[in-house]
Design a protein around this motif. Structure first.
Motif, mmCIF file in Angstrom:
data_model
loop_
_atom_site.group_PDB
_atom_site.id
_atom_site.type_symbol
_atom_site.label_atom_id
_atom_site.label_comp_id
_atom_site.label_asym_id
_atom_site.label_seq_id
_atom_site.Cartn_x
_atom_site.Cartn_y
_atom_site.Cartn_z
ATOM 1 N N VAL A 2 1.076 -1.288 -0.021
ATOM 2 C CA VAL A 2 0.142 -0.116 0.023
ATOM 3 C C VAL A 2 0.719 1.289 -0.018
ATOM 4 C CG1 VAL A 2 -1.629 1.424 1.241
ATOM 5 C CG2 VAL A 2 -1.767 -1.234 1.312
ATOM 6 N N GLN A 3 0.597 2.239 -1.097
ATOM 7 C CA GLN A 3 1.242 3.371 -1.063
ATOM 8 C C GLN A 3 0.530 4.660 -0.071
ATOM 9 O OE1 GLN A 3 2.280 4.072 -5.070
ATOM 10 N NE2 GLN A 3 4.141 3.006 -4.803
ATOM 11 N N LEU A 4 0.994 5.380 0.587
ATOM 12 C CA LEU A 4 0.469 6.267 1.233
ATOM 13 C C LEU A 4 0.904 7.753 0.774
ATOM 14 C CD1 LEU A 4 1.334 4.567 4.818
ATOM 15 C CD2 LEU A 4 -0.999 4.661 3.605
ATOM 16 N N VAL A 5 -0.034 8.656 0.535
ATOM 17 C CA VAL A 5 0.389 9.957 0.161
ATOM 18 C C VAL A 5 -0.514 11.024 1.274
ATOM 19 C CG1 VAL A 5 0.149 11.564 -1.662
ATOM 20 C CG2 VAL A 5 0.416 9.420 -2.201
ATOM 21 N N GLU A 6 0.523 11.898 1.776
ATOM 22 C CA GLU A 6 -0.146 12.882 2.546
ATOM 23 C C GLU A 6 -0.133 14.208 1.789
ATOM 24 O OE1 GLU A 6 2.678 10.049 4.696
ATOM 25 O OE2 GLU A 6 2.978 11.093 3.081
ATOM 26 N N SER A 7 -1.345 14.922 2.461
ATOM 27 C CA SER A 7 -1.268 16.141 1.927
ATOM 28 C C SER A 7 -2.187 17.117 2.876
ATOM 29 C CB SER A 7 -2.111 16.227 0.534
ATOM 30 O OG SER A 7 -3.365 15.657 0.872
ATOM 31 N N GLY A 8 -2.189 18.575 2.546
ATOM 32 C CA GLY A 8 -2.827 19.224 3.438
ATOM 33 C C GLY A 8 -1.953 20.174 4.432
ATOM 34 N N GLY A 9 -0.766 20.079 4.488
ATOM 35 C CA GLY A 9 0.122 20.861 5.197
ATOM 36 C C GLY A 9 0.286 22.388 4.628
ATOM 37 N N GLY A 10 0.860 23.110 5.515
ATOM 38 C CA GLY A 10 1.092 24.385 4.922
ATOM 39 C C GLY A 10 1.360 25.476 6.273
ATOM 40 N N LEU A 11 1.629 26.746 5.818
ATOM 41 C CA LEU A 11 2.051 27.665 6.762
ATOM 42 C C LEU A 11 0.744 28.312 7.450
ATOM 43 C CD1 LEU A 11 4.024 29.670 8.217
ATOM 44 C CD2 LEU A 11 3.719 31.085 6.161
ATOM 45 N N VAL A 12 0.908 28.164 8.788
ATOM 46 C CA VAL A 12 -0.488 28.773 9.446
ATOM 47 C C VAL A 12 -0.152 29.504 10.756
ATOM 48 C CG1 VAL A 12 -0.693 26.663 10.715
ATOM 49 C CG2 VAL A 12 -2.712 28.030 10.405
ATOM 50 N N GLN A 13 -0.770 30.581 11.036
ATOM 51 C CA GLN A 13 -0.568 31.314 12.190
ATOM 52 C C GLN A 13 -0.882 30.492 13.361
ATOM 53 O OE1 GLN A 13 -2.408 35.313 11.775
ATOM 54 N NE2 GLN A 13 -0.753 35.816 10.573
ATOM 55 N N PRO A 14 -0.165 30.877 14.637
ATOM 56 C CA PRO A 14 -0.473 30.192 15.872
ATOM 57 C C PRO A 14 -2.245 30.519 16.050
ATOM 58 C CG PRO A 14 1.395 31.439 16.326
ATOM 59 C CD PRO A 14 0.816 31.684 14.609
#
Length: 115
Positions: A2-14
């Motif tokens: 099974v291959q896994l692909v993560e997404s949805g990260g980024g720069l966000v303020q506290p």
């Protein structure tokens, strides 16, 4: 395998929020979200069983929710009230009944919490 692909990260303020996604190429069973901050070892953040039982590390309890959509072979990590110490590369993986990682690590998704 099974291959896994993560997404949805980024720069966000506290104080901000992000929802991470982990798309699997096949059926998922026990899954976990992990993170690795610069200069630190990778750690388990949250886990979900095939029966949707969940557990979290203390530092994210009340701020993070792991969930799954079996029809889409996707696991999510909803993160709220993000803090600078949440900055890390986040990964998902498959776990066995003993909690050991049994999948191949993907590239992860970078989360940066900064003002």
């Amino acid at each position: 395998q099974v291959q896994l692909v993560e997404s949805g990260g980024g720069l966000v303020q506290p104080g901000g929020s992000l929802r991470l996604s982990c798309a699997a190429s096949g059926s998922m069973y026990r899954m976990g979200w992990y993170r690795q901050a610069p200069g630190k070892q990778r750690e388990l953040v949250a886990a979900i069983s095939s029966g949707d039982n969940t557990n979290y590390i203390d530092s994210v309890k009340g701020r993070v929710t792991i969930s799954r959509d079996n029809a889409k072979n996707t696991v999510y990590l909803q993160m709220n009230s993000l803090q600078p110490e949440d900055t890390a590369v986040y990964y998902c993986n498959i776990r066995n009944a003993f909690g050991a990682v049994i999948g191949t690590w993907g590239q992860g998704t970078q989360v940066i919490v900064s003002s």
